[in-house]
Motif scaffolding. Sequence first.
Motif, PDB file in Angstrom:
ATOM      1  N   LYS A 166       1.035  -1.421   0.105  1.00 42.49           N
ATOM      2  CA  LYS A 166       0.164   0.016   0.030  1.00 42.49           C
ATOM      3  C   LYS A 166       1.014   1.149   0.060  1.00 42.49           C
ATOM      4  N   HIS A 168       1.138   5.587   0.533  1.00 43.82           N
ATOM      5  CA  HIS A 168       0.537   6.675   0.824  1.00 43.82           C
ATOM      6  C   HIS A 168       1.001   7.773  -0.256  1.00 43.82           C
ATOM      7  N   ASP A 192      -3.456   4.813  -0.403  1.00 41.19           N
ATOM      8  CA  ASP A 192      -4.158   5.312   0.605  1.00 41.19           C
ATOM      9  C   ASP A 192      -3.933   6.942   0.628  1.00 41.19           C
ATOM     10  N   ASN A 194      -5.457   9.396   2.424  1.00 37.13           N
ATOM     11  CA  ASN A 194      -5.511  10.165   3.940  1.00 37.13           C
ATOM     12  C   ASN A 194      -6.474  11.191   3.576  1.00 37.13           C
ATOM     13  N   GLU A 218      -7.974   4.279  -0.574  1.00 42.26           N
ATOM     14  CA  GLU A 218      -8.313   4.201   0.620  1.00 42.26           C
ATOM     15  C   GLU A 218      -8.485   6.004   1.250  1.00 42.26           C
ATOM     16  N   GLU A 219      -9.401   5.968   1.820  1.00 44.09           N
ATOM     17  CA  GLU A 219      -9.822   7.528   2.202  1.00 44.09           C
ATOM     18  C   GLU A 219      -9.817   8.709   1.191  1.00 44.09           C
ATOM     19  N   HIS A 294      -7.346  -1.589  10.361  1.00 48.91           N
ATOM     20  CA  HIS A 294      -6.609  -0.545  10.143  1.00 48.91           C
ATOM     21  C   HIS A 294      -5.345  -0.771  11.190  1.00 48.91           C
TER      22      HIS A 294
HETATM   23 MG   LIG Z   1      -5.124   4.803   6.106  1.00 40.96          MG
END
Ligand SMILES: [Mg+2]
Length: 370
Positions: A166, A168, A192, A194, A218-219, A294
């Motif tokens: 994953k 970020h 992800d 955020n 994600e988010e 999470h």
């Molecule tokens: Mg996250």
Amino acid sequence: MRITGVESQVVSLPFGMGGPPPSFAGKAWTHLDILLVRVATDEGLVGWGEAFGHAGIQATRAALDGIVAPLVLGRGAGDIAGLTREVLHAVHLLGRNGPFVFAFSGVEIALWDLAGKRSGQPLAGLLGGGARGDLPAYASLLAYGDPALVRRNVEAACAAGYRYVKLHEVTREAVAAGAAAAREAGARLMVDVNCAWSVPAARRMAEAFAPHGLLWLEEPVWPPEDAHGLARVRGCGIPVAAGENTAGLHGFRALVEAGALDVAQPSVTKIGGIGEMLRVMTLCEAHGVEVAPHSPYCGPGFLATLHLASARVERPLVEVLWLDMEANPFDPWVRAGNGRVRLPPGPGLGCEPDPAVLDRYRVGPVVRTT
Ligand SMILES: [Mg+2]
């Protein structure tokens, strides 16, 4: 079995991440800080928990030492559901999602550790699960920003045996670099962001990322409680995951009923502990929503997640931070090997922290409420 003491302490573990450390609130993130909660009882048993902290660890600790620990002192350690109802009701005016609930999460995990120790069973068994010795994991990379570093770290994670990685990252270039590296290694990628985007921007980015075949996005939407906004991002070609910032069962109910989720991500150190995780997992089962907890933490919260995932998730995939810690009091159980994580076999959470490592990496005092 009554609660006779609650202790809090913070350990600060140096780590490397294969690139320059990200910063938060003006500070470079070079150490992993863990807020540990130790609950002692009149039977001599002790349990360990972890309360979510990140950059706000001192706020959670103030909530724990000042309010939550005094509330639980002298209470029965076995009535976890009753204590949860009572404490969360007592602190609800101080926030339904934040330091007070995080602090109680640490206590609640410790109570489940105690329940397992008292019955001689691993937590997964206490939750009705069978004996899965290990579980598949995914490497959760921190933010690099630089596509070359993203590629290098995806390659390294795949070489270490991970089949799921994953990112970020929020740019098309960084995600494309990660996707290329994952594809070459035959691994699946998640992204992800955020809560980075408005709903229209999230829809555009999801459509742009769709050709990469992501396992989930994600988010994608700000704010995280915009359930209908998340629902509008579903259908753009990538499954949507969210939930680490969602308050409890009723927060998840709002997301599920809005059709916002393909993958629910409750967080055991934030949501109120193991009992609330179980309630959210049952809700998700009833609505056909997958659960991928999470768990970007490295102490008892991580161990609790292993037991929950083993006992209650049909196809578990455990989040493991892609970083190299100098040491950890819960070694080796908080590290992955060849893309998998093992469950410690002892009762409760399954292992005890190494006191020498606690002493070496502790910052600040141990605070005792007795
Ligand atoms: Mg996250």
